[in-house]
Design a protein around this motif. Structure first.
Motif, PDB file in Angstrom:
ATOM      1  N   ASP A  80       0.834  -1.207   0.000  1.00 38.85           N
ATOM      2  CA  ASP A  80       0.000   0.000   0.000  1.00 38.85           C
ATOM      3  C   ASP A  80       0.867   1.255   0.000  1.00 38.85           C
ATOM      4  N   GLN A  81       1.899   1.253   0.827  1.00 35.56           N
ATOM      5  CA  GLN A  81       2.783   2.416   0.900  1.00 35.56           C
ATOM      6  C   GLN A  81       3.532   2.615  -0.415  1.00 35.56           C
ATOM      7  N   ASP A  82       3.929   1.514  -1.051  1.00 33.85           N
ATOM      8  CA  ASP A  82       4.585   1.620  -2.359  1.00 33.85           C
ATOM      9  C   ASP A  82       3.621   2.168  -3.402  1.00 33.85           C
ATOM     10  N   ALA A  83       2.354   1.715  -3.343  1.00 31.96           N
ATOM     11  CA  ALA A  83       1.349   2.206  -4.290  1.00 31.96           C
ATOM     12  C   ALA A  83       1.147   3.704  -4.137  1.00 31.96           C
ATOM     13  N   ALA A  84       1.151   4.190  -2.885  1.00 32.43           N
ATOM     14  CA  ALA A  84       0.993   5.629  -2.645  1.00 32.43           C
ATOM     15  C   ALA A  84       2.201   6.397  -3.154  1.00 32.43           C
ATOM     16  N   ALA A  85       3.398   5.833  -2.976  1.00 31.33           N
ATOM     17  CA  ALA A  85       4.608   6.510  -3.450  1.00 31.33           C
ATOM     18  C   ALA A  85       4.631   6.586  -4.975  1.00 31.33           C
ATOM     19  N   ARG A  86       4.112   5.545  -5.643  1.00 33.79           N
ATOM     20  CA  ARG A  86       4.115   5.518  -7.110  1.00 33.79           C
ATOM     21  C   ARG A  86       2.917   6.225  -7.710  1.00 33.79           C
ATOM     22  N   GLY A  87       1.856   6.417  -6.901  1.00 32.84           N
ATOM     23  CA  GLY A  87       0.664   7.065  -7.436  1.00 32.84           C
ATOM     24  C   GLY A  87      -0.213   6.146  -8.240  1.00 32.84           C
ATOM     25  N   GLU A  88      -0.353   4.880  -7.800  1.00 34.44           N
ATOM     26  CA  GLU A  88      -1.188   3.935  -8.525  1.00 34.44           C
ATOM     27  C   GLU A  88      -2.668   4.262  -8.337  1.00 34.44           C
ATOM     28  N   THR A  89      -3.466   3.754  -9.262  1.00 28.98           N
ATOM     29  CA  THR A  89      -4.915   3.879  -9.102  1.00 28.98           C
ATOM     30  C   THR A  89      -5.409   2.718  -8.273  1.00 28.98           C
ATOM     31  N   GLY A  90      -6.674   2.829  -7.842  1.00 34.77           N
ATOM     32  CA  GLY A  90      -7.267   1.762  -7.055  1.00 34.77           C
ATOM     33  C   GLY A  90      -8.134   0.853  -7.879  1.00 34.77           C
ATOM     34  N   ALA A  91      -7.927   0.796  -9.210  1.00 36.88           N
ATOM     35  CA  ALA A  91      -8.785  -0.003 -10.070  1.00 36.88           C
ATOM     36  C   ALA A  91      -8.801  -1.444  -9.615  1.00 36.88           C
TER      37      ALA A  91
ATOM     38  N   ASN B  46      -3.462  -3.284  -3.840  1.00 41.87           N
ATOM     39  CA  ASN B  46      -3.223  -2.629  -5.105  1.00 41.87           C
ATOM     40  C   ASN B  46      -4.169  -3.089  -6.193  1.00 41.87           C
ATOM     41  N   GLY B  47      -5.173  -3.848  -5.845  1.00 39.81           N
ATOM     42  CA  GLY B  47      -6.034  -4.408  -6.865  1.00 39.81           C
ATOM     43  C   GLY B  47      -5.492  -5.751  -7.255  1.00 39.81           C
ATOM     44  N   GLY B  48      -5.088  -5.936  -8.480  1.00 38.60           N
ATOM     45  CA  GLY B  48      -4.499  -7.192  -8.892  1.00 38.60           C
ATOM     46  C   GLY B  48      -4.782  -7.467 -10.343  1.00 38.60           C
ATOM     47  N   GLY B  49      -3.988  -8.389 -10.936  1.00 41.07           N
ATOM     48  CA  GLY B  49      -4.206  -8.806 -12.305  1.00 41.07           C
ATOM     49  C   GLY B  49      -3.513  -7.928 -13.306  1.00 41.07           C
ATOM     50  N   ASP B  50      -3.446  -8.442 -14.561  1.00 43.82           N
ATOM     51  CA  ASP B  50      -2.766  -7.704 -15.621  1.00 43.82           C
ATOM     52  C   ASP B  50      -3.460  -6.402 -15.939  1.00 43.82           C
ATOM     53  N   GLY B  51      -4.817  -6.420 -15.863  1.00 44.83           N
ATOM     54  CA  GLY B  51      -5.551  -5.187 -16.153  1.00 44.83           C
ATOM     55  C   GLY B  51      -5.159  -4.078 -15.219  1.00 44.83           C
ATOM     56  N   MET B  52      -4.942  -4.412 -13.937  1.00 48.18           N
ATOM     57  CA  MET B  52      -4.542  -3.399 -12.962  1.00 48.18           C
ATOM     58  C   MET B  52      -3.199  -2.805 -13.343  1.00 48.18           C
ATOM     59  N   ARG B  53      -2.274  -3.659 -13.778  1.00 47.49           N
ATOM     60  CA  ARG B  53      -0.942  -3.148 -14.099  1.00 47.49           C
ATOM     61  C   ARG B  53      -0.982  -2.234 -15.328  1.00 47.49           C
ATOM     62  N   ILE B  54      -1.865  -2.579 -16.291  1.00 48.04           N
ATOM     63  CA  ILE B  54      -1.973  -1.720 -17.474  1.00 48.04           C
ATOM     64  C   ILE B  54      -2.543  -0.365 -17.095  1.00 48.04           C
ATOM     65  N   VAL B  55      -3.628  -0.372 -16.293  1.00 52.27           N
ATOM     66  CA  VAL B  55      -4.259   0.884 -15.899  1.00 52.27           C
ATOM     67  C   VAL B  55      -3.315   1.710 -15.043  1.00 52.27           C
ATOM     68  N   ALA B  56      -2.571   1.044 -14.137  1.00 53.91           N
ATOM     69  CA  ALA B  56      -1.640   1.773 -13.285  1.00 53.91           C
ATOM     70  C   ALA B  56      -0.608   2.513 -14.108  1.00 53.91           C
ATOM     71  N   ALA B  57      -0.320   1.993 -15.306  1.00 54.97           N
ATOM     72  CA  ALA B  57       0.662   2.660 -16.141  1.00 54.97           C
ATOM     73  C   ALA B  57       0.172   3.997 -16.644  1.00 54.97           C
ATOM     74  N   GLY B  58      -1.108   4.305 -16.432  1.00 55.96           N
ATOM     75  CA  GLY B  58      -1.645   5.591 -16.864  1.00 55.96           C
ATOM     76  C   GLY B  58      -0.900   6.759 -16.272  1.00 55.96           C
ATOM     77  N   GLY B  59      -0.275   6.577 -15.118  1.00 56.53           N
ATOM     78  CA  GLY B  59       0.485   7.660 -14.522  1.00 56.53           C
ATOM     79  C   GLY B  59       1.682   8.049 -15.350  1.00 56.53           C
ATOM     80  N   PHE B  60       2.097   7.162 -16.274  1.00 50.89           N
ATOM     81  CA  PHE B  60       3.261   7.444 -17.095  1.00 50.89           C
ATOM     82  C   PHE B  60       2.880   7.818 -18.518  1.00 50.89           C
ATOM     83  N   GLY B  61       1.573   7.748 -18.853  1.00 52.43           N
ATOM     84  CA  GLY B  61       1.134   8.158 -20.173  1.00 52.43           C
ATOM     85  C   GLY B  61       0.875   6.981 -21.086  1.00 52.43           C
ATOM     86  N   ALA B  62      -0.002   7.181 -22.064  1.00 52.84           N
ATOM     87  CA  ALA B  62      -0.383   6.120 -22.977  1.00 52.84           C
ATOM     88  C   ALA B  62       0.782   5.658 -23.832  1.00 52.84           C
TER      89      ALA B  62
END
Length: 457
Positions: free
Chosen positions: A393-404, A416-432
């Protein structure tokens, strides 16, 4: 990966992988990119969705009477609806050991008409019609449509004398409407969370005092983090100064991990407008804080006249199990550790006075105090990990992940949610663009493996 691009292998692989799973994966990934936080689109329209529902939320209809009510299960999230003036029932089968929280988040459409007293109310009742607990939420002075949450709890503990027996209970969700409010049906999200009992020697004495002085707001450089549309895709934050942009009528959600013994404080500043008539909009900016079960703890708002304005939450008590026994509303909400949610709403009236352009938003978040040991729970929460703060959780806050994906009943709520979909959506912080490069990189690896297979054959 530089060698791969130099040899052109990645592009050759893309040419070979027409149809089949690779293109399906590409389509799914592109859809995920298009649905990044703040960019969700309502079905059948080109308008932004006012709320992203939990991934895997179960569709359920509320019944007009208790007899026909559908059963809800602790640890799960549901999607339902509520008509104007409507009152609907759902059913719970509970044991005599766990405390259960039920929240209902009402989501009016972006163009819905709401009045001061409009809102939603949630009650928990036993089979004799006795009310165990109830709570409501109203739009208040802003009178603008946005997601609002009400909650109720069935408590099991040494101080409770009612509704603690095992058996059938009913969740009653009612929409409060004033004359002149809109007739549109509201979508609702229901979330049921169970909290296990604790050892018998747990304290039931609420805190008598704490440091109620307002913490000094952080003053470091502003970092940009885009808010989500609701609890489920809220952007994770840790202590610091965070920047965003908000359009009139929009509501942005953020989440902050707060451990046992810590306390959260937050303020928000709305930047100045570049034009407009200089009129005065009351309750222009509304900030709310909710705890891990989506129970509202505090609100703060400010008027707006085109010049920068700021507002902040009242000082809160540190998170402690015994806070639930306090008679003070602002204390009872900080009863467990986990993700705390900040939502920020900008009144659509601002557009009429100062234009439709987004305005700058600055959030100043503090998490004070050292983490302490939590209560001795005699079992696991549902969803698992709901009332704790982990290193993830603390790592997710430091990276700015979404809660999808969080809170969808998969046991991942609070993580952090979970699954490949979560990792793809979390990448939104870095841009499409970054996501697409990652997809092409996967294609390159597939191509190399196929080439090795041909040589080995």
């Amino acid at each position: 990966m530089g060698d791969n691009w130099g040899s052109g292998e990645g592009w050759h692989v893309m040419g070979r992988l027409r149809g089949g799973r690779a293109l399906q994966a590409m389509g799914a990934a592109l859809c995920a990119v298009m649905a990044l936080p703040g960019q969700a689109v309502a079905e059948g329209t080109s308008e932004p969705s006012p709320y992203v529902f939990a991934e895997g939320a179960v569709a359920v209809d509320g019944a007009r009477n208790s007899t026909d009510s559908a059963r809800l299960t602790p640890g799960s999230t549901y999607k339902s609806s509520l008509a104007r003036g409507g009152k609907v029932y759902y059913q719970l089968q509970l044991d005599g050991r766990e405390t259960v929280y039920v929240s209902a988040t009402a989501v009016p459409g972006l163009d819905a008409k709401v009045a001061y007293g409009d809102g939603v109310e949630v009650s928990l009742e036993d089979t004799n019609g006795n009310t165990c607990n109830s709570g409501d939420a109203r739009f208040g002075t802003s009178q603008s449509p946005r997601p609002i949450s009400a909650w109720a709890v069935r408590t099991v503990g040494p101080t409770e004398n009612r509704c603690k027996a095992a058996g059938t209970y009913y969740v009653v969700v009612e929409r409060n409407s004033e004359p002149g409010s809109g007739t549109e049906t509201w979508d609702t999200e229901l979330r049921v969370v169970s909290e296990p009992g604790v050892a018998k020697n747990a304290s039931t004495t609420p805190p008598e005092s704490w440091n109620s002085a307002s913490p000094t707001p952080p003053g470091e450089a502003r970092k940009v983090r885009r808010g989500g549309t609701g609890f489920n895709d809220a952007r994770a934050l840790d202590a610091g100064v965070w920047g965003d942009r908000i359009k009139p009528g929009q509501t942005l959600f953020y989440r902050v991990p707060v451990d046992w013994g810590q306390r959260i404080s937050a303020g928000v500043e709305l930047g100045s407008a570049s034009g407009g008539r200089g009129e005065y909009v009351t309750s222009a900016l509304v900030m709310s804080l909710a705890n891990p079960v989506r129970a509202r703890i505090d609100d703060a708002d400010t008027a707006y006249d085109g010049r920068q304005k700021t507002t902040a939450l009242k000082p809160l008590a540190p998170v402690a199990y015994e806070n639930r026994y306090s008679p003070v509303d602002g204390v009872t909400g900080t009863r467990f550790a986990g993700w705390y949610y900040l939502s920020v709403h900008l009144n659509p009236e601002v557009a009429r006075e100062f234009g439709d352009d987004p305005l700058d938003l600055t959030l100043r978040v503090n998490v004070d105090g050292s983490a302490k040991e939590g209560p001795a729970y005699m079992g696991a929460a549902r969803p698992a990990g709901e009332f704790s703060v982990t290193g993830e959780d603390q790592d997710a806050a430091a990276r700015g992940e979404t809660g999808a994906g969080a809170g969808s009943g998969d046991g991942g709520g609070g993580g952090n949610g979970g699954g490949d979909g979560m990792r793809i959506v979390a990448a939104g912080g870095f841009g499409a663009g970054t996501v697409l490069l990652a997809i092409l990189g996967v294609w390159t690896l597939i191509g190399r493996r196929k080439a090795v297979g041909r040589v080995g054959g």
